[in-house]
Design a protein around this motif. Structure first.
Motif, short mmCIF file in Angstrom:
data_model
loop_
_atom_site.label_atom_id
_atom_site.label_comp_id
_atom_site.label_asym_id
_atom_site.label_seq_id
_atom_site.Cartn_x
_atom_site.Cartn_y
_atom_site.Cartn_z
N GLN A 5 0.83 -1.20 0.00
CA GLN A 5 0.00 0.00 0.00
C GLN A 5 0.86 1.26 0.00
OE1 GLN A 5 -2.55 -0.74 3.52
NE2 GLN A 5 -4.22 -0.68 2.04
N THR A 6 0.37 2.30 -0.65
CA THR A 6 1.03 3.60 -0.56
C THR A 6 0.86 4.12 0.87
OG1 THR A 6 -0.95 4.85 -1.11
CG2 THR A 6 0.42 4.08 -2.96
N PRO A 7 1.70 5.09 1.29
CA PRO A 7 1.55 5.64 2.64
C PRO A 7 0.15 6.17 2.93
CG PRO A 7 3.65 6.31 1.70
CD PRO A 7 2.90 5.61 0.61
N ILE A 8 -0.47 6.81 1.93
CA ILE A 8 -1.81 7.35 2.14
C ILE A 8 -2.82 6.22 2.30
CG2 ILE A 8 -3.70 8.65 1.07
CD1 ILE A 8 -1.59 10.46 -0.18
N ALA A 9 -2.68 5.18 1.45
CA ALA A 9 -3.60 4.05 1.54
C ALA A 9 -3.43 3.33 2.88
CB ALA A 9 -3.35 3.09 0.38
N ARG A 10 -2.17 3.21 3.35
CA ARG A 10 -1.95 2.55 4.63
C ARG A 10 -2.56 3.37 5.77
NH1 ARG A 10 0.99 -1.49 7.15
NH2 ARG A 10 0.50 -2.54 5.21
N LYS A 11 -2.46 4.70 5.69
CA LYS A 11 -3.06 5.54 6.72
C LYS A 11 -4.58 5.36 6.75
CE LYS A 11 -3.21 10.28 8.47
NZ LYS A 11 -2.74 11.67 8.30
N ASN A 62 -6.65 3.83 9.84
CA ASN A 62 -7.79 4.58 10.37
C ASN A 62 -9.01 3.66 10.46
OD1 ASN A 62 -10.35 6.13 10.04
ND2 ASN A 62 -9.01 7.90 10.16
N ALA A 63 -9.25 2.91 9.39
CA ALA A 63 -10.43 2.03 9.34
C ALA A 63 -10.34 0.94 10.40
CB ALA A 63 -10.57 1.42 7.95
N VAL A 77 -1.83 -4.51 8.87
CA VAL A 77 -2.12 -3.34 9.70
C VAL A 77 -2.19 -3.73 11.17
CG1 VAL A 77 -3.85 -1.59 10.27
CG2 VAL A 77 -3.28 -2.03 7.88
N VAL A 78 -2.89 -4.84 11.46
CA VAL A 78 -3.01 -5.30 12.85
C VAL A 78 -1.63 -5.65 13.41
CG1 VAL A 78 -3.85 -7.17 14.33
CG2 VAL A 78 -5.40 -6.04 12.71
N VAL A 138 -8.66 9.60 13.98
CA VAL A 138 -10.02 9.16 14.20
C VAL A 138 -10.71 10.13 15.15
CG1 VAL A 138 -11.50 7.34 15.15
CG2 VAL A 138 -9.43 6.74 13.88
N LYS A 139 -11.83 10.72 14.71
CA LYS A 139 -12.65 11.55 15.58
C LYS A 139 -13.60 10.65 16.36
CE LYS A 139 -11.52 15.82 14.18
NZ LYS A 139 -10.95 16.84 15.09
N LEU A 140 -13.64 10.81 17.69
CA LEU A 140 -14.51 9.96 18.50
C LEU A 140 -15.97 10.03 18.07
CD1 LEU A 140 -13.45 10.16 22.25
CD2 LEU A 140 -13.42 8.20 20.73
N ARG A 141 -16.42 11.24 17.72
CA ARG A 141 -17.83 11.38 17.39
C ARG A 141 -18.19 10.64 16.11
NH1 ARG A 141 -15.66 16.35 17.67
NH2 ARG A 141 -14.90 17.33 15.79
#
Length: 393
Positions: free
Chosen positions: A9-15, A19-20, A50-51, A388-391
């Protein structure tokens, strides 16, 4: 080789993938990698990568194993709550409460002490000492804290963090509290009006969880209000929205003596309650706690003092209702959390407004500001660490 490159994955895709995963574990954990893949739509290989990275970096930890399903048991994962720590401090006129919390908002250490009456820079020293003591109790060190949220009385300039009006704490408006404290601790410090924090605490895990329009009213040594309007904190043009201490209720609004503490605060604060009790002939109470004890014992002077305080508070809430149309008014603070007073306010409200708002006692009592600080700290940690925003979880 072609197969390996297909999952790089690219750095952006990994981020985005990270996040997900974090979002899913926060909302559903403990959870297996297979279930994370189902909920996110990401490939099992991506989830495994990722995990593994999140576990290696200390953000996730094994929680147990799935059971009761066909096939082999799978490891489940949860947030390693201790991987991120922050502090929340509630600066009161007479006492300071402080906690260290983890990534999930669990309080891992707490302390409550008398406020240094000298105020000013002496408070910076006191905060620093308190955090060192808390860190020791939490089996950590202050350099592991990621930020501090400080709730303070007074009118806060939202742009600079400067406290402009705090009549009950000497010298605090003469220093750059946020900068001095941040420099001392070597970390980010967020300064917020204490009652605004209390409103955000109720929005986070209190009565306001399901409400987009409510007011938090603090009744204690001082008087204040935090407003959640259409789901967001309402600050006003100068950061003074909710400064109900200055409502022209309970005294002569044209008396400049009320310009310091506020006309309404002078009528319903703790000193006013004791003054009223003495004026009605009471002799057995020197503190508000004594006053409520006398009230519960049926002492006429105490009953009269609390009834009159409740009557004035009801008028203020009627004015708040007419101005803001809140779904409810949550009452807290050392006095406001007392059911004796709130019950009396509920009785008076229908007599002074045709549309009395629902009244609730804060779930946090006089710890609402402290819990609001925890909520802000946790949200900031999640945002800074994981995006990640909590809301949104």
């Amino acid at each position: 080789m072609a197969m390996a490159s297909s999952v790089v994955q690219t750095p952006i895709a990994r981020k985005i993938s990270t996040n997900a995963v974090i979002r899913t574990v926060l909302a559903n954990g403990p959870i297996s990698r297979a279930d994370i893949a189902k909920l996110t739509g990401l490939s099992k290989q991506t989830i495994s990568d990722v995990v593994r990275d999140l576990q290696d970096d200390g953000w996730l930890k094994p929680a147990g194993q799935t059971d009761g399903r066909p096939g082999r048991n799978a490891i489940t994962y949860e947030i390693n709550a201790r991987a991120g720590l922050a502090a929340s401090i509630d600066l009161g006129d007479t006492r300071i409460a402080a906690v260290i919390c983890d990534l999930l908002g669990n309080v891992v250490a707490e302390i409550n002490v008398l406020t240094d009456p000298r105020g000013g820079t002496h408070l910076i020293n006191q905060f620093s000492d308190l955090l060192a003591e808390l860190a020791l109790a939490a089996e950590t060190t202050t350099d592991r804290l990621r930020l501090v949220v400080l709730g303070s009385p007074g009118v806060l300039d939202p742009a600079t963090g400067h406290i402009n009006v705090a009549p009950n704490i000497p010298g605090i408006d003469a220093i750059d509290l946020r900068q001095l404290f941040s420099d001392r601790m070597g970390m980010a410090v967020i300064v917020e009006n204490d009652v605004n924090l209390a409103a955000q605490g109720e929005k986070w895990r209190g009565h306001g969880v399901e409400s987009s329009n409510f007011a938090f009213v603090a009744l204690g040594t001082g008087i204040g209000m935090g407003i959640i309007a259409n789901g967001a904190l309402l600050r006003g043009a100068r950061g003074s929205a909710g400064e109900i201490a200055y409502l022209p209720i309970g005294g002569d609004a044209f008396d400049p003596g009320g310009f310091t503490l506020g006309t309404f605060e002078c009528a319903v604060g703790s000193e006013a309650m004791l003054r009223r009790y003495t004026g009605f002939g009471g002799r057995n109470a020197s503190t508000v706690t004594d006053l409520f004890a006398a009230f519960n014992a049926g002492e006429t002077s105490a009953v009269a003092a609390i009834e009159e305080t409740a009557r004035l508070a009801a008028v203020a809430i009627a004015a708040i209702g007419a101005t803001l149309d809140p779904e409810m008014v949550i009452i807290g603070g050392s006095i406001g959390a007392r059911p004796e007073l709130v019950d009396a306010i509920r009785r008076f409200l229908p007599r002074c407004t045709p549309y009395p708002p629902r009244i609730e006692i804060s779930r946090f009592g006089n710890r609402a500001s402290l819990m609001g600080g925890v909520g802000i700290a946790v949200e900031r940690m999640h945002d800074d660490l994981f995006g990640v925003k909590l809301r949104d979880v």
